[in-house]
Write an enzyme that holds these catalytic residues in place. Sequence first.
Site, PDB file in Angstrom:
ATOM      1  N   CYS A   2     -71.751 -35.983  84.960  1.00  0.00           N
ATOM      2  CA  CYS A   2     -71.927 -37.359  85.383  1.00  0.00           C
ATOM      3  C   CYS A   2     -72.657 -38.144  84.293  1.00  0.00           C
ATOM      4  O   CYS A   2     -73.647 -37.685  83.742  1.00  0.00           O
ATOM      5  CB  CYS A   2     -72.696 -37.516  86.689  1.00  0.00           C
ATOM      6  N   ARG A  27     -68.902 -36.682  79.866  1.00  0.00           N
ATOM      7  CA  ARG A  27     -69.790 -35.957  80.785  1.00  0.00           C
ATOM      8  C   ARG A  27     -69.127 -35.683  82.135  1.00  0.00           C
ATOM      9  O   ARG A  27     -69.611 -34.871  82.913  1.00  0.00           O
ATOM     10  CB  ARG A  27     -71.067 -36.767  81.022  1.00  0.00           C
ATOM     11  N   TRP A  75     -68.505 -36.277  87.692  1.00  0.00           N
ATOM     12  CA  TRP A  75     -67.965 -34.921  87.756  1.00  0.00           C
ATOM     13  C   TRP A  75     -68.298 -34.451  89.175  1.00  0.00           C
ATOM     14  O   TRP A  75     -69.459 -34.255  89.519  1.00  0.00           O
ATOM     15  CB  TRP A  75     -68.618 -34.030  86.713  1.00  0.00           C
ATOM     16  N   ASN A 101     -76.819 -38.385  89.202  1.00  0.00           N
ATOM     17  CA  ASN A 101     -76.340 -37.185  88.525  1.00  0.00           C
ATOM     18  C   ASN A 101     -77.187 -36.033  89.041  1.00  0.00           C
ATOM     19  O   ASN A 101     -78.404 -36.145  89.093  1.00  0.00           O
ATOM     20  CB  ASN A 101     -76.520 -37.341  87.008  1.00  0.00           C
ATOM     21  N   GLY A 102     -76.553 -34.924  89.433  1.00  0.00           N
ATOM     22  CA  GLY A 102     -77.300 -33.775  89.942  1.00  0.00           C
ATOM     23  C   GLY A 102     -76.855 -33.413  91.347  1.00  0.00           C
ATOM     24  O   GLY A 102     -75.785 -33.841  91.800  1.00  0.00           O
ATOM     25  N   GLU A 489     -64.672 -16.312  71.858  1.00  0.00           N
ATOM     26  CA  GLU A 489     -64.725 -17.768  71.666  1.00  0.00           C
ATOM     27  C   GLU A 489     -63.307 -18.340  71.524  1.00  0.00           C
ATOM     28  O   GLU A 489     -62.994 -19.393  72.091  1.00  0.00           O
ATOM     29  CB  GLU A 489     -65.592 -18.087  70.436  1.00  0.00           C
ATOM     30  N   LYS A 493     -61.703 -21.144  74.069  1.00  0.00           N
ATOM     31  CA  LYS A 493     -61.168 -22.428  73.590  1.00  0.00           C
ATOM     32  C   LYS A 493     -59.747 -22.629  74.117  1.00  0.00           C
ATOM     33  O   LYS A 493     -59.379 -23.699  74.568  1.00  0.00           O
ATOM     34  CB  LYS A 493     -61.146 -22.487  72.053  1.00  0.00           C
ATOM     35  N   GLU A 496     -59.686 -23.272  78.006  1.00  0.00           N
ATOM     36  CA  GLU A 496     -60.195 -24.563  78.476  1.00  0.00           C
ATOM     37  C   GLU A 496     -59.357 -25.734  77.986  1.00  0.00           C
ATOM     38  O   GLU A 496     -59.243 -26.743  78.675  1.00  0.00           O
ATOM     39  CB  GLU A 496     -61.671 -24.749  78.136  1.00  0.00           C
ATOM     40  N   HIS A 512     -58.630   1.426  76.528  1.00  0.00           N
ATOM     41  CA  HIS A 512     -59.252   1.827  77.793  1.00  0.00           C
ATOM     42  C   HIS A 512     -58.710   1.009  78.967  1.00  0.00           C
ATOM     43  O   HIS A 512     -59.322   1.000  80.039  1.00  0.00           O
ATOM     44  CB  HIS A 512     -60.769   1.693  77.694  1.00  0.00           C
ATOM     45  N   LYS A 615     -68.858 -32.123  79.802  1.00  0.00           N
ATOM     46  CA  LYS A 615     -69.545 -31.709  78.579  1.00  0.00           C
ATOM     47  C   LYS A 615     -70.922 -31.111  78.836  1.00  0.00           C
ATOM     48  O   LYS A 615     -71.315 -30.139  78.226  1.00  0.00           O
ATOM     49  CB  LYS A 615     -69.676 -32.933  77.667  1.00  0.00           C
TER      50      LYS A 615
HETATM   51  C1  F6R Z   1     -66.964 -24.504  75.581  1.00  0.00           C
HETATM   52  C2  F6R Z   1     -68.183 -25.250  75.856  1.00  0.00           C
HETATM   53  C3  F6R Z   1     -69.091 -24.754  76.915  1.00  0.00           C
HETATM   54  C4  F6R Z   1     -70.558 -24.920  76.491  1.00  0.00           C
HETATM   55  C5  F6R Z   1     -71.494 -24.508  77.641  1.00  0.00           C
HETATM   56  C6  F6R Z   1     -72.945 -24.589  77.234  1.00  0.00           C
HETATM   57  O1  F6R Z   1     -66.211 -25.103  74.584  1.00  0.00           O
HETATM   58  O2  F6R Z   1     -68.439 -26.252  75.252  1.00  0.00           O
HETATM   59  O3  F6R Z   1     -68.817 -23.432  77.254  1.00  0.00           O
HETATM   60  O4  F6R Z   1     -70.787 -24.130  75.367  1.00  0.00           O
HETATM   61  O5  F6R Z   1     -71.264 -25.330  78.740  1.00  0.00           O
HETATM   62  O6  F6R Z   1     -73.300 -25.891  76.876  1.00  0.00           O
HETATM   63  P1  F6R Z   1     -74.617 -26.194  76.050  1.00  0.00           P
HETATM   64  O7  F6R Z   1     -74.469 -25.569  74.709  1.00  0.00           O
HETATM   65  O8  F6R Z   1     -74.686 -27.686  75.989  1.00  0.00           O
HETATM   66  O9  F6R Z   1     -75.753 -25.595  76.809  1.00  0.00           O
END
Ligand code: F6R
Length: 620
Positions: A2, A27, A75, A101-102, A489, A493, A496, A512, A615
């Site tokens: 949010c 966000r 969100w 937000n929250g 990772e 990527k 998502e 395994h 985000k």
């Molecule tokens: C994936 C991504 C998320 C963040 C996670 C932690 O591309 O961006 O998995 O890495 O939400 O976020 P931060 O680093 O802001 O605590």
Amino acid sequence: MCGIVGYVGPQNSLDVILEGLRRLEYRGYDSAGVAVLAGGRLTTVKKAGKLANLEKVLAEESLPAATIGIGHTRWATHGGPTDRNAHPHVSADGTVSVVHNGIIENFAVLRAECEAAGVEFTSETDTEVVAHLLAAAYRKTPAGDDRLAEAMRTVSRGLEGAFTLVASHADEPDRLVASRRNSPLVVGVGDGEYFLGSDVAAFIAHTSDALELGQDQVVVIDRERGVSVTDFAGAPVEPTAYTVDWDAAAAEKGGYDWFMLKEIAEQPEAVANTLLGRLGAAGELVLDEVRLSDQELRDVDKIFVVSCGSSFHAGLIAKYAIEHWTRIPVEVELASEFRYRDPVLDRSTLVIVVSQSGETMDTLMALRHAKEQKARVLAICNANGSTIPRESDAVLYTRAGPEVAVASTKGFLTQVVACYLVGLFLAQVRGVKYTDEVAAIVEDLRALPDAVATVLAGMEPVRELARSLADANTILFLGRHVGYPVALEGALKLKELAYIHAEGFAAGELKHGPIAVIDQGTPVIVVVPSPSSRESVHGKVVSNIQEVRARGARTIVIAEEGDEDVVPYADHLIRVPRTPTLLAPVVTTVPLQVLACEIAATRGLDVDQPRNLAKSVTVE
Ligand code: F6R
């Protein structure tokens, strides 16, 4: 999660708020809304879907000209992403408009109390209850300049959970009130104008003067009186002023189709900035800003790295480097699990919390748990002035600049580099590495920005490959040693961004179980360690490539320049520059970022704002 904007000043508030919401949309983008106050009336407009939907409605309706207002991009947590559940929420008597937000954890009890008093609710959100409570508290509070703040303090004291609230009252044409507990809120101070935002992006186009707020504080921005802050009991508080060092241009797309592409391209510079001023002329580490004394660092006998998502993968890479350089045991934990399993912590434990945003609730709660157990907490963070560095004992900023795309790229890469700096600094302070050994690694670190630039310059074949993978159902990622977290990772990527099922495995684990899913043509991406890596990990991975190929896999191999062993077994070969094994993730991750981004774009998806994500994850 949010995005919130508030504005009081001479400008047209709707313009300022929409501009702020555009910058905060990363966000959350399930719905958006605004409320402006003019002529003693609040006008609220809100719409499900992305901000563009709201802008379309606003273009058709003409809102009264106003110089005060609030905005929100959501969100969804409580209640689906509908028009009715969009913020702002308005009190039954129409006097209060509020954005949040929250999560208000005791909202069900509060809602039942309001309903018992005859209030009819119009949404399923936890937020709406605040609008009704604030209107009622305002009615009961004596008139005066402090009335709105006092009403907000009264309401805030009765709330449980995490919240940033910003509210406007129809009878208060010159001020907005906000409250925060566990969720982010910053104040922007302009020339005769004041801003509230979930982060500085909300007002970065107008001012770089910001105020940091603490836990459980209420702030009023007032056209005449400026900014005043109190705690929830009403005691005045002096907020911490700071200057935002990101400029507005840094938060623009700058000619790229997607923020993510721009942020991928910025990585050489971002990595250079993480290193800037931290590598001394004699090849030593200079981390004066880490506020832990040498003695505290020498006393450390165990390290936890605690984080989420991509930041967790950065922690996994850190484990290999820090243990190797310092010989201190390192455990890497998902922040959402950390405090629930009662980890063994004490004064000589160093907890490194890694967070790009500095606001991730799981990580924040883990940090607080670590501090309660008397551990030392060091934050690795990108966002200046955010909650996690503020509550930590020490901080190392990654200096990647604003990361707007939801999927982390430069944020991740710079976290990895910052972890190297911490590991090497510990080794230096504790004397477990000779000066010339540290200096040699420092030289390798200095080479990283150019190595990343070299990878980026050779990405055209990866773009072509992406087009041929766009219809895949499943893609597997394999790696060993530090290549294992890189595989995780890469898979994250892809999931998502492209919504393709993807999994990362330690290459040795394949036999395994997971090897059973490989079928004719299944794409398998293999991150190959340097041939110079220890104990012939390289040879083992080359064998793993042959194993999957023998079962029909289409192999996509990421290998160092000059590694000829992989050539016979690679259907596609992506070359990266020679880099010492422990530092290799900084180069091998980059093609995987580009691949995921290009596959998503080929599939016609929104690269910057993937579905269901946000985000900054400010709920647990
Ligand atoms: C994936 C991504 C998320 C963040 C996670 C932690 O591309 O961006 O998995 O890495 O939400 O976020 P931060 O680093 O802001 O605590």
